[in-house]
Structure formats: C-alpha cells, structure tokens
Design a protein around this motif. Sequence first.
Motif, mmCIF file in Angstrom:
data_model
loop_
_atom_site.group_PDB
_atom_site.id
_atom_site.type_symbol
_atom_site.label_atom_id
_atom_site.label_comp_id
_atom_site.label_asym_id
_atom_site.label_seq_id
_atom_site.Cartn_x
_atom_site.Cartn_y
_atom_site.Cartn_z
ATOM 1 N N ILE A 6 14.085 15.056 -31.719
ATOM 2 C CA ILE A 6 14.110 13.592 -31.780
ATOM 3 C C ILE A 6 14.771 13.074 -30.509
ATOM 4 O O ILE A 6 15.847 13.536 -30.131
ATOM 5 C CB ILE A 6 14.919 13.106 -33.004
ATOM 6 N N PHE A 7 14.102 12.163 -29.842
ATOM 7 C CA PHE A 7 14.680 11.559 -28.638
ATOM 8 C C PHE A 7 14.716 10.046 -28.811
ATOM 9 O O PHE A 7 14.019 9.497 -29.666
ATOM 10 C CB PHE A 7 13.858 11.922 -27.403
ATOM 11 N N ASN A 8 15.464 9.396 -27.920
ATOM 12 C CA ASN A 8 15.545 7.946 -28.078
ATOM 13 C C ASN A 8 14.669 7.188 -27.080
ATOM 14 O O ASN A 8 14.836 6.000 -26.878
ATOM 15 C CB ASN A 8 16.990 7.454 -28.047
ATOM 16 N N LYS A 9 13.724 7.890 -26.492
ATOM 17 C CA LYS A 9 12.697 7.295 -25.632
ATOM 18 C C LYS A 9 13.294 6.402 -24.552
ATOM 19 O O LYS A 9 13.090 5.195 -24.539
ATOM 20 C CB LYS A 9 11.695 6.489 -26.476
ATOM 21 N N TYR A 10 14.028 6.997 -23.661
ATOM 22 C CA TYR A 10 14.562 6.151 -22.600
ATOM 23 C C TYR A 10 13.832 6.366 -21.279
ATOM 24 O O TYR A 10 13.381 7.452 -20.963
ATOM 25 C CB TYR A 10 16.081 6.313 -22.439
ATOM 26 N N LYS A 11 13.706 5.283 -20.568
ATOM 27 C CA LYS A 11 13.093 5.294 -19.239
ATOM 28 C C LYS A 11 14.048 4.543 -18.336
ATOM 29 O O LYS A 11 14.021 3.322 -18.285
ATOM 30 C CB LYS A 11 11.737 4.596 -19.286
ATOM 31 N N ARG A 12 14.926 5.301 -17.689
ATOM 32 C CA ARG A 12 15.973 4.647 -16.901
ATOM 33 C C ARG A 12 15.428 4.081 -15.609
ATOM 34 O O ARG A 12 15.972 3.174 -15.030
ATOM 35 C CB ARG A 12 17.057 5.668 -16.519
ATOM 36 N N ARG A 13 14.338 4.702 -15.140
ATOM 37 C CA ARG A 13 13.902 4.408 -13.791
ATOM 38 C C ARG A 13 13.128 3.089 -13.739
ATOM 39 O O ARG A 13 12.129 2.931 -14.421
ATOM 40 C CB ARG A 13 12.967 5.532 -13.340
ATOM 41 N N PRO A 14 13.592 2.145 -12.933
ATOM 42 C CA PRO A 14 12.825 0.894 -12.840
ATOM 43 C C PRO A 14 11.525 1.135 -12.073
ATOM 44 O O PRO A 14 11.498 1.917 -11.120
ATOM 45 C CB PRO A 14 13.756 -0.028 -12.037
ATOM 46 N N ILE A 15 10.461 0.491 -12.519
ATOM 47 C CA ILE A 15 9.216 0.588 -11.751
ATOM 48 C C ILE A 15 8.742 -0.830 -11.443
ATOM 49 O O ILE A 15 9.077 -1.769 -12.167
ATOM 50 C CB ILE A 15 8.117 1.397 -12.479
ATOM 51 N N GLU A 190 4.247 24.949 -30.669
ATOM 52 C CA GLU A 190 4.393 23.538 -30.336
ATOM 53 C C GLU A 190 5.759 23.029 -30.742
ATOM 54 O O GLU A 190 6.371 23.556 -31.668
ATOM 55 C CB GLU A 190 3.305 22.705 -31.033
ATOM 56 N N VAL A 191 6.211 22.003 -30.019
ATOM 57 C CA VAL A 191 7.405 21.273 -30.435
ATOM 58 C C VAL A 191 6.939 19.860 -30.768
ATOM 59 O O VAL A 191 6.285 19.206 -29.947
ATOM 60 C CB VAL A 191 8.454 21.231 -29.302
ATOM 61 N N ILE A 192 7.243 19.418 -31.977
ATOM 62 C CA ILE A 192 6.872 18.056 -32.371
ATOM 63 C C ILE A 192 7.981 17.112 -31.921
ATOM 64 O O ILE A 192 9.159 17.368 -32.168
ATOM 65 C CB ILE A 192 6.650 17.982 -33.895
ATOM 66 N N VAL A 193 7.577 16.062 -31.228
ATOM 67 C CA VAL A 193 8.560 15.120 -30.690
ATOM 68 C C VAL A 193 8.402 13.787 -31.399
ATOM 69 O O VAL A 193 7.289 13.264 -31.527
ATOM 70 C CB VAL A 193 8.350 14.919 -29.166
ATOM 71 N N VAL A 194 9.524 13.237 -31.860
ATOM 72 C CA VAL A 194 9.512 11.871 -32.410
ATOM 73 C C VAL A 194 10.608 11.065 -31.722
ATOM 74 O O VAL A 194 11.516 11.622 -31.112
ATOM 75 C CB VAL A 194 9.739 11.838 -33.939
ATOM 76 N N TRP A 195 10.491 9.767 -31.838
ATOM 77 C CA TRP A 195 11.491 8.898 -31.221
ATOM 78 C C TRP A 195 12.275 8.161 -32.267
ATOM 79 O O TRP A 195 11.736 7.715 -33.280
ATOM 80 C CB TRP A 195 10.811 7.883 -30.292
ATOM 81 N N ASP A 196 13.538 8.016 -31.975
ATOM 82 C CA ASP A 196 14.420 7.272 -32.866
ATOM 83 C C ASP A 196 15.014 6.133 -32.055
ATOM 84 O O ASP A 196 15.920 6.338 -31.245
ATOM 85 C CB ASP A 196 15.524 8.214 -33.361
ATOM 86 N N TYR A 211 -0.162 7.372 -34.278
ATOM 87 C CA TYR A 211 0.762 8.458 -34.653
ATOM 88 C C TYR A 211 2.184 8.155 -34.187
ATOM 89 O O TYR A 211 2.381 7.616 -33.103
ATOM 90 C CB TYR A 211 0.326 9.790 -34.021
ATOM 91 N N ASP A 212 3.141 8.549 -35.010
ATOM 92 C CA ASP A 212 4.550 8.361 -34.658
ATOM 93 C C ASP A 212 5.127 9.582 -33.950
ATOM 94 O O ASP A 212 6.281 9.577 -33.570
ATOM 95 C CB ASP A 212 5.384 8.133 -35.933
ATOM 96 N N HIS A 213 4.352 10.624 -33.860
ATOM 97 C CA HIS A 213 4.869 11.840 -33.231
ATOM 98 C C HIS A 213 3.855 12.352 -32.216
ATOM 99 O O HIS A 213 2.684 11.969 -32.254
ATOM 100 C CB HIS A 213 5.121 12.932 -34.287
ATOM 101 N N HIS A 214 4.325 13.179 -31.319
ATOM 102 C CA HIS A 214 3.377 13.861 -30.438
ATOM 103 C C HIS A 214 3.815 15.305 -30.266
ATOM 104 O O HIS A 214 4.830 15.726 -30.821
ATOM 105 C CB HIS A 214 3.212 13.127 -29.115
ATOM 106 N N TYR A 215 3.018 16.033 -29.514
ATOM 107 C CA TYR A 215 3.267 17.466 -29.379
ATOM 108 C C TYR A 215 3.637 17.819 -27.948
ATOM 109 O O TYR A 215 3.082 17.264 -27.004
ATOM 110 C CB TYR A 215 1.999 18.268 -29.702
ATOM 111 N N CYS A 216 4.550 18.755 -27.809
ATOM 112 C CA CYS A 216 4.687 19.454 -26.546
ATOM 113 C C CYS A 216 4.193 20.869 -26.822
ATOM 114 O O CYS A 216 4.771 21.598 -27.646
ATOM 115 C CB CYS A 216 6.127 19.423 -26.051
ATOM 116 N N LEU A 217 3.085 21.206 -26.190
ATOM 117 C CA LEU A 217 2.427 22.502 -26.408
ATOM 118 C C LEU A 217 2.961 23.470 -25.353
ATOM 119 O O LEU A 217 2.939 23.160 -24.158
ATOM 120 C CB LEU A 217 0.906 22.333 -26.249
ATOM 121 N N ILE A 218 3.436 24.586 -25.821
ATOM 122 C CA ILE A 218 4.094 25.541 -24.900
ATOM 123 C C ILE A 218 3.160 26.726 -24.658
ATOM 124 O O ILE A 218 2.739 27.390 -25.611
ATOM 125 C CB ILE A 218 5.398 26.106 -25.507
#
Length: 222
Positions: A6-15, A190-196, A211-218
Amino acid sequence: METFVIFNKYKRRPIPEELLKGDNRSDEGVIEFFIKKYTKEGDNVIDIFAGLGTTLFIAEEMNRIPYGVELEEERFTFVKKNLKHSNNIFLGDSRKLSEYDIPHCDFSFSSPIFMNKTETVNPLSGFTTDGDYDQYLREIGLVYKNLKEVMKPNSVIVIEASNLKNSGVLTTLAWDICSEVSKIFRFEGEVIVVWDIPGMEFPNGAFGYGYDHHYCLIFRNM
Ligand SMILES: C[S@@+](CC[C@H](N)C(=O)[O-])C[C@H]1O[C@@H](n2cnc3c(N)ncnc32)[C@H](O)[C@@H]1O
C-alpha cells in the motif's frame, strides 16, 4: 517477498502545466520500493517507457545510473532538461531499442502505455498508426525482447500494469502483458499495489480504468 503493498501515491516532482494533461506518471513510492529491493548504488537502471522520467529521476536520486527511452518529444525534453545524466535519455521508439547506445543494465522498471481491446489506434506509435490489441501485444513482446539484449544475466525486470474496464468492456491488459513477456523473461510473481490516500475515493478506480489496484509484474532475465 510481499505480494500486496500500500502506498500513498505521492508525486513530489513538479511538472509544467502543459504536461499535466494526461499525467500518467508512476507512483514514486512504488519505484523507490523496487529500486531499493533489486539494486545497489552505481547500478544501471532502465525505463523503456520513460514518460515524465519518474524512474530515471528516482534512480538518480538513489545514486543509480538512469537510462530511458521516450517517444513523445515534449516529455523527452522535460526529462533531458532536468536529469543530471541528461545524455542517458533517448528520444525514440523502444520497438527499435538496439538503435540507442545503452549499456547493460542491472534493473528495469517500466509502465507501458495502455491499450484496451476495442481501440483501433496503436498507442506504441504515439497514436499515429492504426492497430488492434493483438498487434499491440505482439509489439509489447518485441519491446521486451529488445530489452533482453540490454539486461544483464539474472537481472530483474518490473512491469507496472493494470487490467482495464472501459464503458463495460474488460481488457485483461496486465495479465495479457504478463503472458506475452513470460515468453521472454521468467515470470517470478506479482505484487498488487493499492493506494491509501486519506479522504480520497476512487469511484472509477485509481487509474480511472475501473480498478483500485494494479500489478507490478516481476520477471527475471534467465
Ligand atoms: C504510462 S507512461 C509512463 C509513465 C512513466 N512511468 C512516468 O512515471 O512518467 C508510458 C509512456 O510510454 C511512452 N511510449 C509509448 N510508446 C512508446 C514507444 N514505442 N517507445 C518509447 N516510449 C513510448 C508514452 O509516450 C508515455 O510517455
């Protein structure tokens, strides 16, 4: 290894404002997680769908050497301008990866441009040519076959992808990419990723694709 994070979906970098439309950047925490797990300082890290450069910037921040290929000129220019290793980002097409001067890499993280099965324009050409979903999957296979030439033996390749639901149509994109790339690299799970994100709801899924989740396929380069 965890199979659910679970990650908190941050994007620090300004674009820049003009690049915000269609912002499909990967989550920085996800990339940090995998770079930390699979690399050490000084390693070469490649993203063949570099986009706005998240993998490359994070790799650089973590004292790894970034490499990337990006098809869209505006995105490429933004990355080149802001990356310290500015010669390591190539404007081009990963279907022709061998044309770029890229050394052998220790790790790859990429999030391919998505396609749903009812579309008739090929996103891998920058939406400039016709193409169906079967062709898209074949070309995804070609891209990762090219990547194999660049990856060191035993290195890890992570692909971030989601299944898609658009207007009632289901495309098992993540699973189809997994099956295609498994012909090239050994699939390790796979690692299932969700955001909180406190207070935030995703009525149409976190990507807007149902979908609320996505996959990181290794995968591993065996
Ligand atoms: C989902 S985005 C990647 C976002 C990236 N992970 C980031 O955080 O910015 C996919 C990117 O692949 C690029 N792309 C599409 N087809 C390509 C190709 N054939 N070769 C290289 N890049 C391509 C698109 O322009 C887009 O920027």
